[in-house]
Design an enzyme around this catalytic site. Structure first.
Site, PDB file in Angstrom:
ATOM      1  CE  LYS A 183       1.719  51.052  -1.283  1.00 32.46           C
ATOM      2  NZ  LYS A 183       1.613  50.404  -2.538  1.00 32.46           N
ATOM      3  CD  GLU A 258     -13.905  47.222   3.980  1.00 30.50           C
ATOM      4  OE1 GLU A 258     -14.281  45.921   3.881  1.00 30.50           O
ATOM      5  OE2 GLU A 258     -14.219  47.952   4.876  1.00 30.50           O
ATOM      6  CB  CYS A 292     -12.690  41.619  -2.843  1.00 30.11           C
ATOM      7  SG  CYS A 292     -13.802  43.165  -3.097  1.00 30.11           S
ATOM      8  CD  GLU A 394      -8.663  36.670  -1.862  1.00 25.38           C
ATOM      9  OE1 GLU A 394      -7.637  37.053  -1.488  1.00 25.38           O
ATOM     10  OE2 GLU A 394      -9.721  37.595  -2.203  1.00 25.38           O
TER      11      GLU A 394
HETATM   12  P1  NAD Z   1      -1.848  43.690  -1.057  1.00 29.42           P
HETATM   13  O1  NAD Z   1      -2.404  43.229   0.275  1.00 29.42           O
HETATM   14  O2  NAD Z   1      -0.469  42.560  -1.462  1.00 29.42           O
HETATM   15  O3  NAD Z   1      -1.786  44.995  -1.396  1.00 29.42           O
HETATM   16  C1  NAD Z   1      -2.643  46.042  -1.059  1.00 29.42           C
HETATM   17  C2  NAD Z   1      -1.931  47.291  -0.835  1.00 29.42           C
HETATM   18  O4  NAD Z   1      -1.180  47.309   0.352  1.00 29.42           O
HETATM   19  C3  NAD Z   1      -1.034  47.736  -1.870  1.00 29.42           C
HETATM   20  O5  NAD Z   1      -1.031  49.229  -2.350  1.00 29.42           O
HETATM   21  C4  NAD Z   1       0.374  47.276  -1.370  1.00 29.42           C
HETATM   22  O6  NAD Z   1       1.480  47.840  -1.834  1.00 29.42           O
HETATM   23  C5  NAD Z   1       0.095  47.790   0.034  1.00 29.42           C
HETATM   24  N1  NAD Z   1       1.142  47.009   1.074  1.00 29.42           N
HETATM   25  C6  NAD Z   1       1.452  45.778   1.094  1.00 29.42           C
HETATM   26  N2  NAD Z   1       2.210  45.334   2.109  1.00 29.42           N
HETATM   27  C7  NAD Z   1       2.165  46.520   2.881  1.00 29.42           C
HETATM   28  C8  NAD Z   1       2.565  46.884   4.195  1.00 29.42           C
HETATM   29  N3  NAD Z   1       3.380  45.974   5.025  1.00 29.42           N
HETATM   30  N4  NAD Z   1       1.961  48.022   4.717  1.00 29.42           N
HETATM   31  C9  NAD Z   1       1.472  48.924   4.348  1.00 29.42           C
HETATM   32  N5  NAD Z   1       0.931  48.907   3.083  1.00 29.42           N
HETATM   33  C10 NAD Z   1       1.198  47.464   2.358  1.00 29.42           C
HETATM   34  O7  NAD Z   1      -3.230  42.981  -1.940  1.00 29.42           O
HETATM   35  P2  NAD Z   1      -3.232  43.101  -3.593  1.00 29.42           P
HETATM   36  O8  NAD Z   1      -2.491  41.733  -3.884  1.00 29.42           O
HETATM   37  O9  NAD Z   1      -2.840  44.441  -4.033  1.00 29.42           O
HETATM   38  O10 NAD Z   1      -4.906  43.021  -3.719  1.00 29.42           O
HETATM   39  C11 NAD Z   1      -5.682  41.712  -3.573  1.00 29.42           C
HETATM   40  C12 NAD Z   1      -6.371  41.581  -2.493  1.00 29.42           C
HETATM   41  O11 NAD Z   1      -7.029  42.495  -1.824  1.00 29.42           O
HETATM   42  C13 NAD Z   1      -7.282  40.339  -2.453  1.00 29.42           C
HETATM   43  O12 NAD Z   1      -6.922  39.474  -1.439  1.00 29.42           O
HETATM   44  C14 NAD Z   1      -8.707  40.662  -2.515  1.00 29.42           C
HETATM   45  O13 NAD Z   1      -9.360  40.105  -1.942  1.00 29.42           O
HETATM   46  C15 NAD Z   1      -8.223  41.963  -1.609  1.00 29.42           C
HETATM   47  N6  NAD Z   1      -9.363  42.979  -1.964  1.00 29.42           N
HETATM   48  C16 NAD Z   1     -10.370  43.049  -1.060  1.00 29.42           C
HETATM   49  C17 NAD Z   1     -11.440  43.948  -1.340  1.00 29.42           C
HETATM   50  C18 NAD Z   1     -12.536  44.258  -0.003  1.00 29.42           C
HETATM   51  O14 NAD Z   1     -13.282  45.450  -0.235  1.00 29.42           O
HETATM   52  N7  NAD Z   1     -12.427  43.588   0.850  1.00 29.42           N
HETATM   53  C19 NAD Z   1     -11.593  44.828  -2.413  1.00 29.42           C
HETATM   54  C20 NAD Z   1     -10.573  44.337  -3.272  1.00 29.42           C
HETATM   55  C21 NAD Z   1      -9.503  43.677  -3.114  1.00 29.42           C
END
Ligand code: NAD
Length: 490
Positions: A183, A258, A292, A394
Site C-alpha cells: 500500500k 522505519e 527522513c 519532527e
Molecule cells: P504515516 O505514518 O502517516 O503513513 C505512512 C503509511 O502508513 C501510509 O501509507 C499510511 O496510509 C499508512 N498508515 C497510516 N496509518 C496506518 C495504520 N493504522 N495501519 C496501517 N497503515 C497505516 O507517515 P507519512 O506522513 O506518510 O510519512 C512521513 C513520516 O515517514 C515521517 O515521520 C518520516 O520521518 C517518516 N519516514 C521515515 C523514513 C525512514 O526510513 N525511517 C523514510 C521516509 C519517511
C-alpha cells in the site's frame, strides 16, 4: 489542458492492482488526489477496505506456492525487466511523482525514479548471490541454514519518496520469493499505480504483487491485522509505527519499522567549508526538507557560528522556490494542505518558544498555475534551547534550526538529546574526531563529510524511536526469509 492531461491523456481513475488486473474497490468508493503545487485534482483514488484486502490476500496466497519455487534466475529476469521498464518510462514516472508530491520534477527524474529502478536491479542481482551459512562441529556434525520465504507479506510506505521507498521494500520481498500486498500513501498513489503496468509487462505472475490504494486507518489497518500476513515492512511516522507494532506483535508477525527522525548535522570549525556549506543547503531543504534523513538540526562549533550562519542564510535566500515543473526550481510545494498547515503551526510554535526567524517563516504565494499551491519559504531559526519541542520533535518540512556548541562533548550531548536516532552528519577534517563522533552518536547511519550517499548493500534503519530492524542488502533478504537450521550427524 492540465499538465497531467498533457502527460497522461484525459484524467483517469486510479485502480487497485489485484491478481494481475486493475480493479475498482469493491465498495466503489473513491477520493480525490490533489496536486499540492496547484491545489487541483489530478485523479481519483480507490478508498479500499477489508473486502479488497481479502481479495488481494487470496490472490497472493494462491500465487505463493508457485512463486516460491520459481528459480532465482527467473526472479532475477523479472525484477530486472521491472527495473528496465521503470527507466524506459523515466519521464512519465518523474512527472507523476512531481505532480503527486510537489517535488521538483528535476529531482524526481535524477533521484527518485532512477533510485527506484536501482532498487529492483539491486535485489534482482541479490537473489543470484544470496547464500546461507553452514557451521561445522568438527568430526561430529554439519549444520546448514535454509532461508525460506515467509509467504504473504505487507509493504506499507509513506508519501515523501513514494516509488523509491515502495520499491525498497517490494523488491527484496519479491526477490526472496514472497508474495506481496503493498500500500502506497493515500497522498501519493500515482507511481505505485504506474508500477502495476510495468509489472504486467515484465511478466510478473498474477497475484505475486498486489497494490491496494486508500487510507492507512482503513485499508492499511486491515492489511496489517490480517492473520495471513506473515511480516510487515513499514516506513512512516513514529506514532503510526507504534500502532502497527501494537497490532502485529501479539500476532507474532515479523516487523521492520522505519520511522521518524530529528537528525543532527554537526559542523566543526575544521570542516572543509565549501563542501559543508553546499551539502548543508541540500540536507536542509532537498525535497522541501521532507526526507527522513534531512538534517533538521544544524549544530555549529561556536568559533564559526556567526560566519557560517551569515553565509548559510545568504545561500538560502538564493534558493528558487517555485513551480516543480520548472527545471530551475530548487524547492517545490510541500506535499498537502494538511502538511502545509502543520509546518506553519510548527513555525508559530518555534516563535512562541523564543526562536528567532533568520529567514523564511511564512507561506509563499506563486503566480500562474501554482497560485493556489502549498509553498513555504525555506526557514532558518536560531536561539532555541535544545530541549524545546522545535528542537526535539519532527517537523518534516523546509525548516531548520541552528545551535552553537563549544566542544565535542557538547555536540554529542545535543545531537543525542532527542528520542530519535535515524541519521547524523559530521563535518570535520580530523579523522580521529570523526571516528569518535561516529562511535558516540546514537544513530543508525552516520555520514562523515557527506550526506545521502547510499550503498544499497549497507544496513539502513534507526535506533530509539526511529525504528526497529534494518533494511538494505542482506539485512532485507534475511528479514524477508525465515532461517531453518538443519543438523546432520556424521
Ligand atoms: P504515516 O505514518 O502517516 O503513513 C505512512 C503509511 O502508513 C501510509 O501509507 C499510511 O496510509 C499508512 N498508515 C497510516 N496509518 C496506518 C495504520 N493504522 N495501519 C496501517 N497503515 C497505516 O507517515 P507519512 O506522513 O506518510 O510519512 C512521513 C513520516 O515517514 C515521517 O515521520 C518520516 O520521518 C517518516 N519516514 C521515515 C523514513 C525512514 O526510513 N525511517 C523514510 C521516509 C519517511
Amino acid at each position: 489542458m492540465s499538465i497531467f492531461e498533457k502527460a497522461f491523456g484525459p484524467s483517469m481513475d486510479i485502480q487497485n492492482f489485484i491478481n494481475g488486473a486493475f480493479v475498482a474497490p469493491v465498495n466503489k468508493l473513491k477520493f480525490d488526489n490533489i496536486n499540492p503545487a496547484t491545489a487541483s485534482v489530478i485523479c481519483t483514488v480507490p478508498d479500499s477496505d477489508e473486502m479488497d484486502v481479502e481479495m488481494a490476500i487470496d490472490a497472493a496466497t494462491a500465487a505463493f506456492p508457485s512463486w516460491q519455487k520459481t528459480s532465482n534466475e527467473e526472479r532475477f529476469r523479472i525484477l530486472h525487466a521491472i527495473s528496465t521498464g521503470i527507466m524506459d518510462n523515466l519521464d512519465k514516472f518523474a512527472m507523476a511523482e512531481s505532480l503527486d508530491t510537489g517535488k521538483p520534477v528535476s529531482l524526481a527524474k535524477t533521484v527518485d525514479i532512477p533510485r527506484s529502478a536501482q532498487n529492483f536491479e539491486f535485489f534482482a542481482t541479490a537473489i543470484m548471490h544470496f547464500a546461507s551459512e553452514s557451521h561445522e562441529m568438527q568430526d561430529v556434525a554439519i549444520n546448514y541454514t535454509l532461508r525460506k520465504p515467509l509467504g504473504v507479506v505487507a509493504c506499507i510506505s509513506p508519501w515523501n519518496l513514494p516509488l523509491y521507498l515502495f520499491s525498497w521494500k517490494i523488491a527484496p520481498a519479491l526477490a526472496a520469493g514472497n508474495c506481496v500486498v503493498a500500500k502506497p500513501s493515500e497522498v501519493t498513489p500515482l507511481t505505485a499505480y504506474l508500477l502495476g503496468e510495468i509489472c504486467q509487462k515484465a511478466g510478473l505472475p498474477n497475484g505475486v504483487l498486489n497494490i491496494l490504494h486508500g487510507f492507512g486507518h482503513k485499508v492499511g489497518a486491515a492489511i496489517i491485522a490480517h492473520p495471513k500476513i506473515k511480516a510487515i515492512s513499514f516506513t512512516g511516522g513514529t506514532s503510526t509505527g507504534k500502532t502497527i507494532a501494537s497490532i502485529a506483535a501479539p500476532q507474532f508477525k515479523k516487523l521492520s519499522l522505519e520511522l521518524g527522525g530529528k537528525n543532527p548535522n554537526i559542523i566543526f570549525a575544521d570542516a572543509e567549508w565549501d563542501k559543508a556549506m553546499e551539502t548543508t543547503l541540500l540536507s536542509s531543504f532537498r525535497n522541501q526538507g521532507q526526507i527522513c534523513l534531512c538534517g533538521s538540526r544544524i549544530l555549529i562549533e561556536s568559533s564559526i557560528y556567526e560566519k557560517f550562519k551569515e553565509e548559510f542564510v545568504a545561500k538560502v535566500a538564493n534558493l528558487k522556490v517555485g513551480n516543480p515543473m520548472d527545471g530551475t526550481t530548487n524547492v517545490g510545494a510541500v506535499v498537502s494542505k494538511n502538511h502545509y498547515h502543520k509546518i506553519l503551526d510548527c513555525i508559530e510554535l518555534a516563535k512562541s518558544e523564543g526562536g528567532k526567524i533568520l529567514i523564511g517563516g511564512h507561506p509563499l504565494k506563486m503566480d500562474g498555475d501554482c497560485e493556489q499551491g502549498y509553498f513555504i519559504a525555506p526557514t532558518v531559526i536560531e536561539g532555541l534551547p535544545q530541549n524545546c519541542k522545535t528542537n526535539t520533535e519532527e517537523i518534516f518540512g523546509p525548516v531548520v534550526t541552528l545551535q552553537p556548541f563549544e566542544n565535542e562533548a557538547e555536540a554529542i550531548s545535543i545531537a543525542n538529546g532527542t528520542n530519535y536516532g535515524l541519521s547524523a552528519t559530521v563535518w570535520t577534517s580530523d579523522l580521529k574526531k570523526a571516528h569518535r563522533m561516529a562511535n558516540n552518536l546514537e544513530a543508525g547511519i552516520v555520514w562523515i563529510n557527506t550526506w545521502m550517499l547510499r550503498d544499497l548493500r549497507t544496513p539502513f534503519g534507526g535506533v530509539k524511536q526511529s525504528g526497529v530492524g534494518r533494511e538494505g542488502g542482506w539485512e532485507a533478504m534475511r528479514f524477508f526469509t525465515d532461517a531453518k537450521n538443519v543438523v546432520i550427524k556424521y
